[in-house]
Design a protein around this motif. Structure first.
Motif, mmCIF file in Angstrom:
data_model
loop_
_atom_site.group_PDB
_atom_site.id
_atom_site.type_symbol
_atom_site.label_atom_id
_atom_site.label_comp_id
_atom_site.label_asym_id
_atom_site.label_seq_id
_atom_site.Cartn_x
_atom_site.Cartn_y
_atom_site.Cartn_z
ATOM 1 N N LEU A 85 6.382 23.525 5.328
ATOM 2 C CA LEU A 85 6.029 22.441 4.423
ATOM 3 C C LEU A 85 7.017 22.356 3.265
ATOM 4 O O LEU A 85 7.425 21.261 2.863
ATOM 5 N N ARG A 86 7.423 23.498 2.744
ATOM 6 C CA ARG A 86 8.400 23.522 1.657
ATOM 7 C C ARG A 86 9.746 22.973 2.131
ATOM 8 O O ARG A 86 10.399 22.194 1.432
ATOM 9 N N GLU A 87 10.163 23.383 3.341
ATOM 10 C CA GLU A 87 11.433 22.911 3.885
ATOM 11 C C GLU A 87 11.411 21.410 4.160
ATOM 12 O O GLU A 87 12.451 20.751 4.134
ATOM 13 N N ALA A 88 10.229 20.873 4.425
ATOM 14 C CA ALA A 88 10.097 19.444 4.709
ATOM 15 C C ALA A 88 9.792 18.634 3.455
ATOM 16 O O ALA A 88 9.436 17.459 3.544
ATOM 17 N N GLY A 89 9.903 19.249 2.300
ATOM 18 C CA GLY A 89 9.670 18.528 1.056
ATOM 19 C C GLY A 89 8.232 18.086 0.868
ATOM 20 O O GLY A 89 7.977 17.047 0.251
ATOM 21 N N GLY A 90 7.289 18.869 1.399
ATOM 22 C CA GLY A 90 5.877 18.545 1.228
ATOM 23 C C GLY A 90 5.348 17.516 2.213
ATOM 24 O O GLY A 90 4.206 17.078 2.091
ATOM 25 N N ARG A 91 6.146 17.128 3.196
ATOM 26 C CA ARG A 91 5.739 16.105 4.167
ATOM 27 C C ARG A 91 5.192 16.797 5.413
ATOM 28 O O ARG A 91 5.942 17.349 6.206
ATOM 29 N N PRO A 92 3.885 16.773 5.620
ATOM 30 C CA PRO A 92 3.264 17.587 6.667
ATOM 31 C C PRO A 92 3.669 17.257 8.100
ATOM 32 O O PRO A 92 3.843 18.154 8.916
ATOM 33 N N LEU A 93 3.811 15.980 8.451
ATOM 34 C CA LEU A 93 4.201 15.651 9.819
ATOM 35 C C LEU A 93 5.660 16.008 10.077
ATOM 36 O O LEU A 93 6.016 16.435 11.173
ATOM 37 N N ALA A 94 6.494 15.870 9.050
ATOM 38 C CA ALA A 94 7.887 16.314 9.173
ATOM 39 C C ALA A 94 7.934 17.831 9.325
ATOM 40 O O ALA A 94 8.755 18.366 10.083
ATOM 41 N N LEU A 137 0.858 -1.185 0.000
ATOM 42 C CA LEU A 137 0.000 0.000 0.000
ATOM 43 C C LEU A 137 0.899 1.241 0.000
ATOM 44 O O LEU A 137 1.428 1.634 1.036
ATOM 45 N N PRO A 138 1.101 1.861 -1.151
ATOM 46 C CA PRO A 138 1.983 3.038 -1.217
ATOM 47 C C PRO A 138 1.301 4.301 -0.698
ATOM 48 O O PRO A 138 0.105 4.508 -0.900
ATOM 49 N N PHE A 139 2.095 5.140 -0.056
ATOM 50 C CA PHE A 139 1.637 6.438 0.449
ATOM 51 C C PHE A 139 2.514 7.520 -0.170
ATOM 52 O O PHE A 139 3.639 7.748 0.285
ATOM 53 N N PRO A 140 2.048 8.190 -1.207
ATOM 54 C CA PRO A 140 2.859 9.256 -1.814
ATOM 55 C C PRO A 140 2.828 10.522 -0.964
ATOM 56 O O PRO A 140 2.038 10.634 -0.008
ATOM 57 N N THR A 141 3.696 11.452 -1.291
ATOM 58 C CA THR A 141 3.638 12.763 -0.643
ATOM 59 C C THR A 141 2.251 13.355 -0.893
ATOM 60 O O THR A 141 1.781 13.359 -2.032
ATOM 61 N N PRO A 142 1.561 13.825 0.145
ATOM 62 C CA PRO A 142 0.171 14.251 -0.018
ATOM 63 C C PRO A 142 -0.005 15.506 -0.869
ATOM 64 O O PRO A 142 0.942 16.269 -1.084
ATOM 65 N N ASN A 143 -1.209 15.678 -1.328
ATOM 66 C CA ASN A 143 -1.583 16.888 -2.047
ATOM 67 C C ASN A 143 -1.212 18.108 -1.215
ATOM 68 O O ASN A 143 -1.512 18.181 -0.018
ATOM 69 N N ALA A 144 -0.572 19.091 -1.849
ATOM 70 C CA ALA A 144 -0.052 20.254 -1.126
ATOM 71 C C ALA A 144 -1.156 21.030 -0.414
ATOM 72 O O ALA A 144 -0.969 21.504 0.713
ATOM 73 N N SER A 145 -2.312 21.153 -1.041
ATOM 74 C CA SER A 145 -3.407 21.906 -0.438
ATOM 75 C C SER A 145 -3.919 21.228 0.822
ATOM 76 O O SER A 145 -4.128 21.874 1.854
ATOM 77 N N LEU A 146 -4.116 19.906 0.753
ATOM 78 C CA LEU A 146 -4.575 19.162 1.928
ATOM 79 C C LEU A 146 -3.550 19.240 3.047
ATOM 80 O O LEU A 146 -3.895 19.452 4.214
ATOM 81 N N ALA A 147 -2.281 19.062 2.685
ATOM 82 C CA ALA A 147 -1.212 19.090 3.685
ATOM 83 C C ALA A 147 -1.123 20.458 4.352
ATOM 84 O O ALA A 147 -0.970 20.564 5.576
#
Length: 329
Positions: free
Chosen positions: A191-200, A163-173
């Protein structure tokens, strides 16, 4: 244990819920994708749902006896590196082999085992896990969470429902992150500094990671301009953890490489604009060295912090000097 899935995980949840209702849910699931997007949170919600006595469409009920137990539920087990370690021990997985032969405590229920991070298994540990994957118990579900599934044995990947989990949609994140950060512009920067990864990005905000990254940028810039020596730069980084430093460097190099290949500079940090004319092949070679070092740290290899930083800086100086703009080494 009853925390909700994140907004960008709905399709994955529906996929698993549908498979379970049709009797197609695999005995082993591999949740894979970049770190810092919520795979572990999803896995915990899934664990609770799989043992819930009254499961709902979007998760566990939160009210039944199984939910009341939370992580103390005897049918839930988590295998992760011991405190202070980065590797899962082979004995931990061998216990799983014995566990899989037992019946669930709740009549007609399931046992659920979470292995996180699955990348933290060496060859011996992975081979021990294969024994369970090859001879699964009908009431046991294994959930493997991996940031780098390519590091897993092919035989493990092939025996899992992936089950792959891609980097989420930027708007949702961004909408989700703004609830934690408060300020929209700051949330966007994190978000930009974390490469689009919201929890990071959330961790970056909570741990004042933006300031630490800016310090890394400014020190490298000062070295490039000949304003500080190599020893001064290393001394200025003494409060920065090695894994943080490697993550910062990897993020900056990735953005620079993308910009060089695409011949655009919009996503390159201002301090790195001076290196947009570096040869792509040289940057790629340096990136490989950097990612190899980061992988070693993630596996728990005890690298000498100062020597690792010094080696990387000198290697980067070689990349820069290849285009007639060396650093003040």
């Amino acid at each position: 244990m009853t925390e909700a899935i994140l907004p960008w995980q709905v399709s994955q949840w529906q996929q698993l819920a549908g498979a379970d209702s049709e009797g197609r849910l695999g005995h082993a699931l591999l949740l894979s994708g970049p770190g810092g997007i919520g795979k572990l949170r999803f896995a915990r919600a899934l664990m609770a749902w799989l043992v819930c006595e009254q499961p709902q469409n979007q998760g566990a009920c939160g009210k039944c006896r199984s939910c009341h137990y939370g992580l103390d539920n005897p049918d839930l087990h988590i295998i992760e590196p011991p405190e202070g370690k980065k590797q899962i021990a082979v004995d931990q997985v061998r216990e799983l082999v014995a566990l899989s032969t037992q019946t669930a405590h709740r009549s007609g229920g399931r046992k659920v085992v979470l292995v996180h991070p699955a990348d933290a298994m060496n060859a011996n540990t992975a081979n021990a896990l294969l024994k369970t994957l090859e001879e699964p118990s009908g009431d046991t579900v294994l959930i493997l969470v991996s940031n780098e599934p390519a590091r897993l044995l092919p035989t493990i990947r092939s025996r899992c429902q992936q089950l792959p989990f891609p980097t989420p949609n930027a708007s949702l994140a961004l909408d989700w992150l703004k609830m934690s950060v408060g300020d929209a512009a700051l949330a966007e920067t994190c978000l930009r500094e974390a490469g689009g990864r919201p929890l990071a990005a959330q961790v970056l905000f909570e741990n004042d990671g933006l300031a630490a990254r800016e310090r890394c940028d400014s020190l490298l810039q000062a070295w490039a301009a000949g304003e500080q020596s190599l020893s001064q730069v290393i001394d200025g980084l003494k409060e920065v953890e090695l894994d943080f430093y490697l993550e910062w460097f990897a993020h900056r190099i990735h953005a620079l490489l993308v910009a060089v290949m695409a011949e655009q500079s919009d996503d390159v940090n201002a301090a790195w604009q001076r290196w947009l004319d570096r040869p792509p092949a040289a940057i790629l070679s340096f990136q490989k060295q950097l990612l190899d070092l980061r992988a070693q740290v993630q596996r728990g290899v005890a690298l000498n912090r100062q020597l690792t930083i010094e080696s990387l800086l000198l290697s980067w100086a070689m990349v820069c000097s290849s285009a007639n703009a060396g650093l003040g080494v």
